[in-house]
Scaffold this motif. Sequence first.
Motif, PDB file in Angstrom:
ATOM      1  N   CYS A 253       0.810  -1.225   0.000  1.00 45.88           N
ATOM      2  CA  CYS A 253       0.000   0.000   0.000  1.00 45.88           C
ATOM      3  C   CYS A 253       0.842   1.274   0.000  1.00 45.88           C
ATOM      4  CB  CYS A 253      -0.913   0.016   1.226  1.00 45.88           C
ATOM      5  SG  CYS A 253      -2.215  -1.230   1.158  1.00 45.88           S
ATOM      6  N   LEU A 254       2.154   1.152  -0.051  1.00 43.17           N
ATOM      7  CA  LEU A 254       3.017   2.332   0.041  1.00 43.17           C
ATOM      8  C   LEU A 254       3.228   2.965  -1.328  1.00 43.17           C
ATOM      9  CD1 LEU A 254       5.680   1.073   2.614  1.00 43.17           C
ATOM     10  CD2 LEU A 254       3.587   2.369   3.026  1.00 43.17           C
ATOM     11  N   ASP A 255       2.172   3.549  -1.857  1.00 39.99           N
ATOM     12  CA  ASP A 255       2.229   4.206  -3.156  1.00 39.99           C
ATOM     13  C   ASP A 255       2.325   5.716  -3.038  1.00 39.99           C
ATOM     14  OD1 ASP A 255       1.976   1.808  -4.669  1.00 39.99           O
ATOM     15  OD2 ASP A 255      -0.167   1.782  -4.197  1.00 39.99           O
ATOM     16  N   THR A 256       2.361   6.223  -1.820  1.00 40.88           N
ATOM     17  CA  THR A 256       2.398   7.666  -1.587  1.00 40.88           C
ATOM     18  C   THR A 256       3.735   8.235  -2.035  1.00 40.88           C
ATOM     19  OG1 THR A 256       0.971   7.371   0.314  1.00 40.88           O
ATOM     20  CG2 THR A 256       2.159   9.455   0.174  1.00 40.88           C
ATOM     21  N   GLU A 257       3.699   9.418  -2.634  1.00 37.68           N
ATOM     22  CA  GLU A 257       4.929  10.099  -3.011  1.00 37.68           C
ATOM     23  C   GLU A 257       5.746  10.418  -1.771  1.00 37.68           C
ATOM     24  OE1 GLU A 257       6.370  10.952  -5.934  1.00 37.68           O
ATOM     25  OE2 GLU A 257       4.833   9.767  -6.950  1.00 37.68           O
ATOM     26  N   SER A 258       7.041  10.269  -1.864  1.00 39.11           N
ATOM     27  CA  SER A 258       7.923  10.574  -0.749  1.00 39.11           C
ATOM     28  C   SER A 258       9.268  11.013  -1.290  1.00 39.11           C
ATOM     29  CB  SER A 258       8.086   9.346   0.166  1.00 39.11           C
ATOM     30  OG  SER A 258       8.761   8.313  -0.533  1.00 39.11           O
ATOM     31  N   ARG A 259      10.162  11.332  -0.382  1.00 37.33           N
ATOM     32  CA  ARG A 259      11.546  11.616  -0.763  1.00 37.33           C
ATOM     33  C   ARG A 259      12.450  10.917   0.232  1.00 37.33           C
ATOM     34  NH1 ARG A 259      12.334  17.984   1.043  1.00 37.33           N
ATOM     35  NH2 ARG A 259      12.869  17.549   3.230  1.00 37.33           N
ATOM     36  N   TRP A 260      13.669  10.639  -0.183  1.00 39.41           N
ATOM     37  CA  TRP A 260      14.628   9.961   0.690  1.00 39.41           C
ATOM     38  C   TRP A 260      15.600  11.006   1.212  1.00 39.41           C
ATOM     39  CZ3 TRP A 260      19.752   8.772   1.498  1.00 39.41           C
ATOM     40  CH2 TRP A 260      20.023   7.644   2.280  1.00 39.41           C
ATOM     41  N   ASP A 261      15.694  11.118   2.547  1.00 43.27           N
ATOM     42  CA  ASP A 261      16.558  12.109   3.180  1.00 43.27           C
ATOM     43  C   ASP A 261      17.636  11.421   4.007  1.00 43.27           C
ATOM     44  OD1 ASP A 261      15.213  14.563   2.372  1.00 43.27           O
ATOM     45  OD2 ASP A 261      13.577  13.896   3.666  1.00 43.27           O
ATOM     46  N   ARG A 262      18.840  11.941   3.901  1.00 41.44           N
ATOM     47  CA  ARG A 262      19.961  11.408   4.663  1.00 41.44           C
ATOM     48  C   ARG A 262      19.959  11.987   6.075  1.00 41.44           C
ATOM     49  NH1 ARG A 262      25.995  11.076   2.016  1.00 41.44           N
ATOM     50  NH2 ARG A 262      27.010   9.836   3.655  1.00 41.44           N
ATOM     51  N   PHE A 263      20.266  11.157   7.067  1.00 45.99           N
ATOM     52  CA  PHE A 263      20.340  11.624   8.441  1.00 45.99           C
ATOM     53  C   PHE A 263      21.631  12.416   8.660  1.00 45.99           C
ATOM     54  CE2 PHE A 263      18.044   7.421   9.577  1.00 45.99           C
ATOM     55  CZ  PHE A 263      16.841   7.939   9.125  1.00 45.99           C
ATOM     56  N   GLU A 264      21.547  13.383   9.560  1.00 47.80           N
ATOM     57  CA  GLU A 264      22.725  14.196   9.866  1.00 47.80           C
ATOM     58  C   GLU A 264      22.870  14.387  11.368  1.00 47.80           C
ATOM     59  OE1 GLU A 264      24.286  17.105   7.489  1.00 47.80           O
ATOM     60  OE2 GLU A 264      22.742  17.055   5.934  1.00 47.80           O
ATOM     61  N   PHE A 265      24.104  14.635  11.754  1.00 46.97           N
ATOM     62  CA  PHE A 265      24.447  14.919  13.141  1.00 46.97           C
ATOM     63  C   PHE A 265      25.425  16.088  13.121  1.00 46.97           C
ATOM     64  CE2 PHE A 265      27.646  14.574  16.461  1.00 46.97           C
ATOM     65  CZ  PHE A 265      26.917  14.373  17.612  1.00 46.97           C
ATOM     66  N   LEU A 266      25.145  17.115  13.915  1.00 50.15           N
ATOM     67  CA  LEU A 266      26.099  18.221  13.951  1.00 50.15           C
ATOM     68  C   LEU A 266      26.170  18.842  15.339  1.00 50.15           C
ATOM     69  CD1 LEU A 266      24.545  21.231  13.845  1.00 50.15           C
ATOM     70  CD2 LEU A 266      24.231  20.585  11.472  1.00 50.15           C
ATOM     71  N   GLU A 267      27.317  19.419  15.610  1.00 51.25           N
ATOM     72  CA  GLU A 267      27.561  20.120  16.857  1.00 51.25           C
ATOM     73  C   GLU A 267      28.209  21.463  16.552  1.00 51.25           C
ATOM     74  OE1 GLU A 267      28.321  16.681  20.169  1.00 51.25           O
ATOM     75  OE2 GLU A 267      30.039  17.275  18.941  1.00 51.25           O
ATOM     76  N   LEU A 268      27.890  22.459  17.365  1.00 49.52           N
ATOM     77  CA  LEU A 268      28.467  23.787  17.225  1.00 49.52           C
ATOM     78  C   LEU A 268      29.503  24.033  18.315  1.00 49.52           C
ATOM     79  CD1 LEU A 268      25.361  26.046  16.456  1.00 49.52           C
ATOM     80  CD2 LEU A 268      26.600  24.465  14.957  1.00 49.52           C
ATOM     81  N   ARG A 269      30.421  24.944  18.024  1.00 47.99           N
ATOM     82  CA  ARG A 269      31.352  25.382  19.063  1.00 47.99           C
ATOM     83  C   ARG A 269      30.596  26.123  20.154  1.00 47.99           C
ATOM     84  NH1 ARG A 269      34.786  25.866  14.563  1.00 47.99           N
ATOM     85  NH2 ARG A 269      33.986  27.927  14.013  1.00 47.99           N
ATOM     86  N   ARG A 270      29.672  26.963  19.713  1.00 48.50           N
ATOM     87  CA  ARG A 270      28.798  27.694  20.637  1.00 48.50           C
ATOM     88  C   ARG A 270      27.432  27.804  19.996  1.00 48.50           C
ATOM     89  NH1 ARG A 270      32.766  30.948  19.489  1.00 48.50           N
ATOM     90  NH2 ARG A 270      31.381  32.534  18.626  1.00 48.50           N
ATOM     91  N   TRP A 271      26.415  27.978  20.813  1.00 53.26           N
ATOM     92  CA  TRP A 271      25.059  28.136  20.289  1.00 53.26           C
ATOM     93  C   TRP A 271      24.710  29.602  20.038  1.00 53.26           C
ATOM     94  CZ3 TRP A 271      21.509  24.458  23.626  1.00 53.26           C
ATOM     95  CH2 TRP A 271      21.747  23.119  23.240  1.00 53.26           C
ATOM     96  N   SER A 272      25.638  30.492  20.265  1.00 54.69           N
ATOM     97  CA  SER A 272      25.340  31.905  20.012  1.00 54.69           C
ATOM     98  C   SER A 272      26.617  32.640  19.658  1.00 54.69           C
ATOM     99  CB  SER A 272      24.679  32.562  21.233  1.00 54.69           C
ATOM    100  OG  SER A 272      25.569  32.576  22.333  1.00 54.69           O
ATOM    101  N   ALA A 273      26.423  33.770  18.981  1.00 52.15           N
ATOM    102  CA  ALA A 273      27.505  34.710  18.682  1.00 52.15           C
ATOM    103  C   ALA A 273      26.919  36.099  18.857  1.00 52.15           C
ATOM    104  CB  ALA A 273      28.032  34.521  17.262  1.00 52.15           C
ATOM    105  N   GLY A 274      27.393  36.839  19.855  1.00 55.38           N
ATOM    106  CA  GLY A 274      26.775  38.124  20.149  1.00 55.38           C
ATOM    107  C   GLY A 274      25.338  37.915  20.570  1.00 55.38           C
ATOM    108  N   VAL A 275      24.410  38.549  19.853  1.00 56.05           N
ATOM    109  CA  VAL A 275      22.990  38.426  20.181  1.00 56.05           C
ATOM    110  C   VAL A 275      22.258  37.498  19.213  1.00 56.05           C
ATOM    111  CG1 VAL A 275      22.931  40.695  21.268  1.00 56.05           C
ATOM    112  CG2 VAL A 275      22.346  40.482  18.835  1.00 56.05           C
ATOM    113  N   VAL A 276      23.015  36.700  18.470  1.00 59.72           N
ATOM    114  CA  VAL A 276      22.420  35.723  17.549  1.00 59.72           C
ATOM    115  C   VAL A 276      22.488  34.341  18.193  1.00 59.72           C
ATOM    116  CG1 VAL A 276      22.480  34.691  15.251  1.00 59.72           C
ATOM    117  CG2 VAL A 276      23.176  37.086  15.565  1.00 59.72           C
ATOM    118  N   SER A 277      21.348  33.708  18.356  1.00 53.30           N
ATOM    119  CA  SER A 277      21.274  32.358  18.913  1.00 53.30           C
ATOM    120  C   SER A 277      20.900  31.376  17.810  1.00 53.30           C
ATOM    121  CB  SER A 277      20.234  32.304  20.031  1.00 53.30           C
ATOM    122  OG  SER A 277      18.955  32.699  19.538  1.00 53.30           O
ATOM    123  N   VAL A 278      21.303  30.123  17.986  1.00 54.04           N
ATOM    124  CA  VAL A 278      21.036  29.081  16.996  1.00 54.04           C
ATOM    125  C   VAL A 278      20.405  27.896  17.712  1.00 54.04           C
ATOM    126  CG1 VAL A 278      22.008  27.714  15.109  1.00 54.04           C
ATOM    127  CG2 VAL A 278      23.137  29.839  15.807  1.00 54.04           C
TER     128      VAL A 278
END
Length: 384
Positions: A253-278
């Motif tokens: 029954c899996l006839d639905t349109e889909s896309r295949w996405d690659r998994f990712e893992f990432l880490e930052l040195r910091r979660w902010s720079a000045g007044v910009v947060s991520v």
Amino acid sequence: MSSATRHAQVIGAGLGGLTAAAALAQRGWTVRLHERDPEIRAIGAGIYLWGNGLSVLRALGVFDEAVEGAHLGPVAESRDRHGHVVESIPINGEHGPELYTILRRRLIDALAGAAVRAGVEIVTGSTAVAATPDGEVEFADGTRRRSDLVVAADGVNSRLRDSLGLLRRRVRMPQGAARMLVPRRPGFVAPADEAKYIEYFSGSRRILYTPSSADRLYVALVCSTGDEHARRVPLDKDTWLRSFPLLEELIGCLDTESRWDRFEFLELRRWSAGVVSVLGDAAHAQPPYLGQGGGCAMMNALGLAEAVTFGEGDLETRLRRWEAAERPVIQHTQRFSYRLGHLNPLPDRPRAALLAVMNRSRSLARMRMRAATTIPTGMNRFPA
């Protein structure tokens, strides 16, 4: 400057960005939310929300709206290709963690509604390309806007994050998935299993069976990046049937349109720079093996709004304290999920044995559920 007069720009209208925008506005900030697409879209099909993510919905006052029609299963199981249970996690009971599976569209709509009701200005078709630590955001049309706070929640390929040089490590994992939403009906699994969340293993392939409402089923098909037949879109059903003959009716029954996405893992040195947060995938992307990508993004966004509004010191100091408070749990969850990905290439018998050990270990269970059982910062600031 009081929080009532402060202005924030939030970049990205995913789960993290919408949560941040709504939570900041509820705390007295004026907020402009930028989304690069012409409309706010729900990427994906269904989503797991454990206790931490559900608590954020309660804190924002949209729990009932978001979980209307959601599914509450009694157990999450891992099974081998023969259908034998090798791991079983009780949920939604007296001793189990809280878990709802929700249609992602409903969740996005609930968060967007919370943002709008709180006064957030949503601007679609607005693509941010860079930011400076003093709070200036540059957009693709050449305009620049400055604000007291910038929240970069613009995804794993975040241009704002990269413009600030915050990336420490990015791993494109050797697995990915095709995700789809199909009409739910009897016969896909045995009647006794219809309410369960079940992950089936066969070789390096997985099929995740997840009821997400009374009439919709979320299915994810996971395989390695080098598995050319299994990652084909449209789906190569014969390939998957050879690995999972017990799921013939479901795969058929899996006839639905889909896309295949690659998994990712990432880490930052910091979660902010000045007044910009991520935050969100821009800061702490993780493979989906714990179902915590969305929950961690929402939990971190609520913690951010709390820290910048009620913390001590200037904004940069508050952002450093926000990271110090929130990063340990989220980084632990990322890394635990990353390690679970190492189960994929193992032969079936050793993998089943490892899953059985995990199932018996109380310490591993606590580690696995650390984020799910965390009470988000700011949970009780406003009654839901």
